[in-house]
Scaffold this motif. Structure first.
Motif, PDB file in Angstrom:
ATOM      1  N   ARG A   1      -1.627   1.066  -0.645  1.00 30.37           N
ATOM      2  CA  ARG A   1      -2.224   2.386  -0.724  1.00 30.37           C
ATOM      3  C   ARG A   1      -3.721   2.296  -0.420  1.00 30.37           C
TER       4      ARG A   1
ATOM      5  N   ARG B   1      -1.133   7.418   0.662  1.00 28.60           N
ATOM      6  CA  ARG B   1      -0.179   6.639   1.457  1.00 28.60           C
ATOM      7  C   ARG B   1      -0.396   6.972   2.919  1.00 28.60           C
TER       8      ARG B   1
ATOM      9  N   ASP C   1       1.212   6.839   6.080  1.00 20.39           N
ATOM     10  CA  ASP C   1       2.488   6.629   6.764  1.00 20.39           C
ATOM     11  C   ASP C   1       2.307   6.267   8.236  1.00 20.39           C
TER      12      ASP C   1
END
Length: 237
Positions: free
Chosen positions: A97, A175, A177
């Motif tokens: 993260r 996060r 992605d």
């Protein structure tokens, strides 16, 4: 229920969601590294059977402000802040993260960790280890950690490939992605932490505006309900 009432209710729902975001921002105004949230209103238009159309509002998309927060000097040896672009890379049970909260500590195992105990990672994705005999720790602007002038590690400073696509997790964690890459010119400041970028005064002012708009909608719905009831009573007499 009439189309007018449906339209008003959709607006009320959006205002309610925005109020929740504002309340959360105010509650985190003093949270290190917190990023202000908002909602994005959009219009939904649908054709009706009589060749007309009805427009409704929706507020399903959350918008995060990544504007720089003020830096506060703490003097803490392990307090780090990033001036400009970039994020610290940390390891959580759910995966890697990104965060701007640089209030770090050293775990019993010697790893550099966050306040929640998550390991801080270097650019290669390995935990940053602080030797037990290390002293006079110093951090260069690129994140290089030194003890008595000897480099012993480097805190990873990364930049998401698509910042707008990041998903917030745990308040100050995100996060990525779409992935991330090393920040080109990081500027790490030792002995500082980055404040929340929330402006409490502006948020309170917006809260008042949203509250008034919500009350206006409620008043309209109540008046519309009374009008319909009166019309029904007159028809059945």
């Amino acid at each position: 229920m009439s189309i007018t009432e449906y339209t008003t209710l959709s607006r009320q729902l959006g205002l309610s969601r925005e109020m929740q975001m504002i309340a959360n921002n105010i509650a985190n105004a003093a949270t290190t590294g917190y990023r202000q949230q908002g909602v994005v209103f959009s219009e939904y238009v649908r054709q009706t059977d009589d060749s007309g159309s009805v427009a409704m509002s929706a507020a399903h998309v959350r918008n995060t402000s990544f504007e720089q927060g003020a830096l506060t000097r703490t003097g803490g040896q392990l307090d780090l802040a990033i001036e400009g672009d970039g994020f610290f890379l940390i390891q959580t049970p759910g995966g890697e993260r990104l965060t701007r909260n640089g209030a770090f500590a050293v775990s019993a195992q010697g790893d550099l960790v966050t306040q929640d105990g998550y390991a801080v990672l270097d650019a290669g994705g390995a935990p940053v280890f602080v030797p037990p005999d290390a002293s006079d720790l110093a951090f260069a602007q690129d994140g290089t950690m030194s003890s008595k002038g000897t480099p012993i590690g480097q805190v990873g400073i990364v930049q998401p490939v698509d910042q707008g696509a990041m998903v917030r997790e745990g308040g100050v964690m995100f996060r990525a992605d779409a992935g991330y890459e090393p920040a080109e010119t990081p500027r790490v400041m030792q002995g500082f932490v980055e404040n929340s970028n929330v402006d409490p005064i502006l948020q309170i002012a917006r809260m008042i505006e949203v509250q008034r708009a919500y009350e206006m909608g409620q008043s309209f719905l109540q008046s519309e309900d009374e009008r319909v009831r009166a019309a029904i009573k007159s028809m059945i007499r």
